[in-house]
Design an enzyme around this catalytic site. Sequence first.
Site, mmCIF file in Angstrom:
data_model
loop_
_atom_site.group_PDB
_atom_site.id
_atom_site.type_symbol
_atom_site.label_atom_id
_atom_site.label_comp_id
_atom_site.label_asym_id
_atom_site.label_seq_id
_atom_site.Cartn_x
_atom_site.Cartn_y
_atom_site.Cartn_z
ATOM 1 N N GLU A 1 42.212 28.195 35.993
ATOM 2 C CA GLU A 1 43.002 27.274 36.815
ATOM 3 C C GLU A 1 42.086 26.390 37.657
ATOM 4 O OE1 GLU A 1 45.756 29.197 39.472
ATOM 5 O OE2 GLU A 1 46.617 27.300 40.172
ATOM 6 N N TYR B 1 53.625 40.327 41.753
ATOM 7 C CA TYR B 1 52.474 41.105 42.229
ATOM 8 C C TYR B 1 52.607 41.651 43.636
ATOM 9 C CZ TYR B 1 50.652 36.495 43.878
ATOM 10 O OH TYR B 1 50.482 35.270 44.441
ATOM 11 N N ARG C 1 45.489 29.599 49.376
ATOM 12 C CA ARG C 1 45.697 31.004 49.040
ATOM 13 C C ARG C 1 45.685 31.882 50.296
ATOM 14 N NH1 ARG C 1 41.916 34.834 45.203
ATOM 15 N NH2 ARG C 1 40.627 34.740 47.057
ATOM 16 N N HIS D 1 46.407 39.973 36.214
ATOM 17 C CA HIS D 1 46.492 38.780 37.071
ATOM 18 C C HIS D 1 45.569 37.654 36.618
ATOM 19 C CE1 HIS D 1 45.434 36.188 40.493
ATOM 20 N NE2 HIS D 1 46.691 36.346 40.841
ATOM 21 N N ASP E 1 56.077 28.116 39.056
ATOM 22 C CA ASP E 1 54.942 28.752 39.712
ATOM 23 C C ASP E 1 55.134 28.935 41.227
ATOM 24 O OD1 ASP E 1 52.460 29.769 40.335
ATOM 25 O OD2 ASP E 1 51.295 28.135 39.505
ATOM 26 N N HIS F 1 46.770 34.496 34.375
ATOM 27 C CA HIS F 1 46.242 33.253 34.947
ATOM 28 C C HIS F 1 44.836 33.055 34.394
ATOM 29 C CE1 HIS F 1 48.646 34.130 38.875
ATOM 30 N NE2 HIS F 1 49.238 33.099 38.302
ATOM 31 N N HIS G 1 48.211 28.124 33.130
ATOM 32 C CA HIS G 1 47.366 27.001 33.569
ATOM 33 C C HIS G 1 46.379 26.608 32.461
ATOM 34 C CE1 HIS G 1 49.218 27.541 37.390
ATOM 35 N NE2 HIS G 1 48.611 28.694 37.623
HETATM 36 ZN ZN LIG Z 1 50.732 31.765 39.225
#
Ligand SMILES: [Zn+2]
Length: 463
Positions: free
Chosen positions: A242, A125, A86, A210, A327, A239, A276
Amino acid sequence: MMDAGSIWAADALLPGGWARDVALAWDAQGRLARVEPGVAPAPGQARAAGPLVPGMPNLHSHAFQRGFCGLTEYRAQADDSFWSWRELMYRCAGRLDPRQAEAIAAWLYVEMLEAGYTSVCEFHYLHHDPQGRPYADAPEMALAILRAAERAGIGLTLLPVLYQAGGFGGAAPHAGQRRFLHDTPAMLRLLEDLKPRCEAQGARLGLAPHSLRAVPPQALREALAGLDALDATAPIHIHVAEQVKEVEDCIAWSGLPPVRWLLEHAPVGPRWCLVHATHMTPDEALDAARAGAVAGLCPTTEANLGDGLFDMPHWRDGGGAWGIGSDSHSTVNAAEELQLLEYGLRLATRQRNVMAEPGQPHVATAMTLAAVAGGARAGGRPVAGLAAGQQADFLELDPAHVALAGLPACDMLSAHVFGSHRTSAIRTVWVGGQARVREGRHALRETAAAAFVEVRRMLVAGA
Ligand SMILES: [Zn+2]
């Protein structure tokens, strides 16, 4: 009323299964007016060379992430994980301008069409400029997505993402997240601004809180109320669950795991796509499935990020709907997502043909029909397969592909999903009755690819 177009096929996959001698006709809006099995071709009517299969909705995309595929596949620290990936993703996201974002998305959507996706839910986003300031025209980055989809000719559900916090309990966001942030009134203004612009090109507008770590409870309630006032049937994607750390943090914050928290605090139902939902207790899976939510599965990304395996056995026990998304786009290929989903289940259960259905023993056929139905519900658009009233979104398999040649239609689809490897067995792709891919290639392939490579060169040079 005159048909805008029609085609006849010896074999076509209808919502109820394979049918012979099928004529399809669509109207000027690109909607199927008639789907008639057991008929002879009309004189002069176009004939499909191979079996016709419904186009796959891609229910989860972050288009800009296609720009750094291949750049995160090295060990940077001993415990590389979703969270270290990330950080790299934020660095890439921090640099893109609207023109670059459009170039990446346009190429990605060309790739999607060639790979069997005919519509996409864009979980969008990247809203503000690299310093986190709104653009002079606030929806500028969203408009880049709309333009890319229109140029490529892919169906679109645009899901502006609400993002406010850096963690559970309203933790302050950090610098890497500043392009994502809106307070709730600003998000509702963005939705109002985007609604007519989406409608003008046949796109659907929804909302994506989100995740529970990024959206505090009060903001979630207020944003959903604002969305309902704008469109009480608009899709809602989030989401959820996940990563194990996310589940642990949610329990520490609220005493509940995230899917259970959502079921108890939000009106989870058929408008909802739980993206997810990898880490659920069996009871969470059963209850979320029974509530009518669609599970947004992204098998190649979930494998790439080391997320874990979705609890499909309990989800199916609850009669749960599901669809597939690409994704992060480490893979852009609908057939490979289905293959990996089935293979994960085979490895976990030590059985074969896990995703067959009682009335449909052929796994690729059963999975295609389920993922099209679930993906259509998640996108809130009429793309649920080859039936009157649905969009004329479909593909023609290539009967000359070595993996398919000479097989019955049903086995051609199996070979496409399980045996065509990294070559494409898709010959033609129609979206709303317009052929966007012919002989396996999109008309924009060369120009869109060149623009994408140029943007990536700049991204890599600036790294
Ligand atoms: Zn995603």
